[in-house]
Scaffold this motif. Structure first.
Motif, PDB file in Angstrom:
ATOM      1  N   TYR A  84       0.874  -1.185   0.000  1.00 43.24           N
ATOM      2  CA  TYR A  84       0.000   0.000   0.000  1.00 43.24           C
ATOM      3  C   TYR A  84       0.909   1.234   0.000  1.00 43.24           C
ATOM      4  CZ  TYR A  84      -3.133   3.616   1.875  1.00 43.24           C
ATOM      5  OH  TYR A  84      -3.845   4.768   2.073  1.00 43.24           O
ATOM      6  N   ASP A  89      -3.563   0.556  -3.170  1.00 47.50           N
ATOM      7  CA  ASP A  89      -2.867  -0.720  -3.312  1.00 47.50           C
ATOM      8  C   ASP A  89      -2.025  -0.722  -4.588  1.00 47.50           C
ATOM      9  OD1 ASP A  89      -4.064  -1.967  -1.023  1.00 47.50           O
ATOM     10  OD2 ASP A  89      -5.927  -2.074  -2.174  1.00 47.50           O
ATOM     11  N   LYS A 106      -8.348  -1.398   5.333  1.00 52.45           N
ATOM     12  CA  LYS A 106      -7.929  -0.014   5.587  1.00 52.45           C
ATOM     13  C   LYS A 106      -8.771   0.701   6.642  1.00 52.45           C
ATOM     14  CE  LYS A 106      -6.685   0.358   0.652  1.00 52.45           C
ATOM     15  NZ  LYS A 106      -7.283  -0.913   0.232  1.00 52.45           N
TER      16      LYS A 106
END
Length: 473
Positions: A84, A89, A106
């Motif tokens: 990330y 991503d 997240k």
């Protein structure tokens, strides 16, 4: 008396000193806030094959990680499991074996809490993982240990004759990982003394166990065999009762009857095993004949090693007449003189045949398609290769760990059958229509046929030829 006064120079110096103190204070505060540590679980995480697992870690003190780089990797920093960065991503650097299997959670990023979910867990996923954070001013990481485990089959208890004045009882079970605990118990659950358990690994890397107990007439006749996976805290149990008639008596008539019973069992049990094996072999042969889907495979000369000669019709490949130092590590791609097929498979069933004749070394199979071959160095499923080989007179499947293959007849022509959706790659000896080996793997991405007629520096000069479709009978 002179009135009190302050010079302009004094005022300027004081202001500059004040601004400097304020700036240093702000800088120290910013640098202090940039320092952090990464906290992971203080115990190994366990997961079962085929299920999913979540690996979590967090920052201390709590702070936002939304603008940080968060990297999960194994071993080397470049062995990326998930990345990330820049608020999203990044999949370009992700290892092929984790593609479409990871999800970065997240929800807790604002507080510095992150988690990685890995689906369709495999045995090869077991090991050490690193959770890495990097900000503008600092970076830290934490290590996490993942234990992958499998619970196997229900134990099978069998009577296998007499030994040391008692009846020899054998408990067998398979499909376990890691090595399970094998234990005989009486009706009250108390452990019974038994011979040390034996363990074997099958072609998929799973453990089979075999435990022997000698039962005498004066001992417990109600028995249970327990096979336990201590990591998953799961167990499989089977019970048996030994009747008095099975124990040897003084009467010769009873001994004769029992001996006859054992002889009958000794005849029918191997016969049953043989019939089952024969049916399985016939089933494999029928399946091979019915399901094969012929494909006209050709060689891609652009992927050929410099020491290989590819024929004009793109059907045959041979080693050039080059002599050099042979490699010490046959599990590295650079050790092979290899070439890929032009065809690419990402679904369906495909079958092709390869003529080997009298070759003394070769490698056959499929590999993951990639523009960057440096990412596929390791000749193993986790490295993107599924292949078998003949080298130094020994046949092996390049599985993890390696599997030695015993063949009744030397193959001069091999059939290769890929069933993408079923996750199977099978090899057949066409000299006697026998099964050589089958890889079972959840394939993903594009696969290409893989051929190697020799190794770097070898003097192997016999060609390896892909058979034309019209020659197949």
């Amino acid at each position: 008396m002179r009135p009190f006064s302050v010079s302009k120079s004094s005022v300027g110096s004081s202001s500059l000193l004040g601004y400097t103190i304020i700036f240093i204070s702000l800088l120290v505060h910013k640098l202090d806030s940039a320092h952090f540590s990464v906290i992971g679980p203080d115990h190994p995480i366990t997961a079962s094959v085929g299920n999913e697992v979540t690996l979590a870690c967090h920052l201390s003190p709590s702070m936002s990680a939304e603008n940080m780089e968060v990297r999960w990797f194994r071993g080397q920093f470049s062995s990326v499991v998930h990345l990330y960065r820049e608020g999203k991503d990044q999949y370009a650097e992700q290892m092929s074996e984790y593609r479409q299997r990871t999800e970065f959670l997240k929800e807790g990023l604002a507080d510095g809490r992150v988690a990685l979910r890995i689906g369709n867990i495999r045995l090869s996923d077991s090991g050490l993982y690193k959770c890495f954070f990097r900000s503008e001013f600092s970076y830290q990481e934490a290590a996490l240990e993942l234990h992958v485990s499998v619970s196997g089959t229900n134990p099978l208890i069998s009577i296998e004759g007499y030994q040391d004045g008692g009846i020899r009882m054998v408990c067998r079970s398979g499909g376990w990982y890691p090595e399970p605990q094998s234990l005989w118990k009486d009706l009250k659950g108390q452990p019974l003394p038994s011979l040390p358990a034996k363990y074997f690994r099958d072609e998929n890397g799973l453990f089979q166990t075999e435990s022997v107990l000698i039962v005498t007439e004066n001992s417990n006749q109600n028995l249970t065999c327990t096979i336990r996976n201590n990591i998953l805290n799961q167990e499989e149990v089977s019970s048996v009762y030994i009747a008095d008639s099975f124990f040897p008596k003084v009467s010769h008539v009873t001994v004769i009857r029992l001996s006859l019973n054992l002889l009958v069992l000794g005849f029918f049990i191997p016969l049953t095993i043989y019939c089952t094996w024969k049916q399985h072999k016939e089933k494999d042969k029928q399946r091979f004949q019915v399901e094969k889907e012929k494909v006209n495979v050709t060689l891609d000369p652009e992927t050929a090693h410099p020491e290989l000669l590819v024929s004009k019709d793109l059907k045959s490949v041979n080693c050039a007449d080059i002599t050099g130092e042979q490699p010490k590590d046959l599990d590295i791609v650079d050790s092979y003189c290899c070439v890929l097929g032009s065809e690419r498979f990402n679904s369906g069933r495909h079958y092709w045949e390869v003529e080997l004749k009298n070759k003394t070394m070769w490698h056959l199979g499929v590999c993951a398609d990639s523009e960057n071959r440096e990412r596929y160095k390791n000749i193993a499923p986790e490295g993107g290769y599924w292949a078998i080989r003949l080298w130094n007179g020994e046949y092996k499947a390049l599985s993890t760990p390696r599997t030695t293959i015993t063949l009744e007849m030397k193959p001069t022509r091999v059939g290769i059958f890929l069933d993408y959706e079923a996750g199977e790659l099978s090899f057949y000896n066409l000299c006697d229509d026998s099964h050589i080996y089958t890889f079972k793997y959840s394939f993903f991405g594009t696969l290409r046929p893989f051929f190697s007629p020799g190794i770097h520096g070898s003097k192997e000069n016999a060609p390896l030829t892909i058979c034309p479709v019209i020659d197949w009978q």
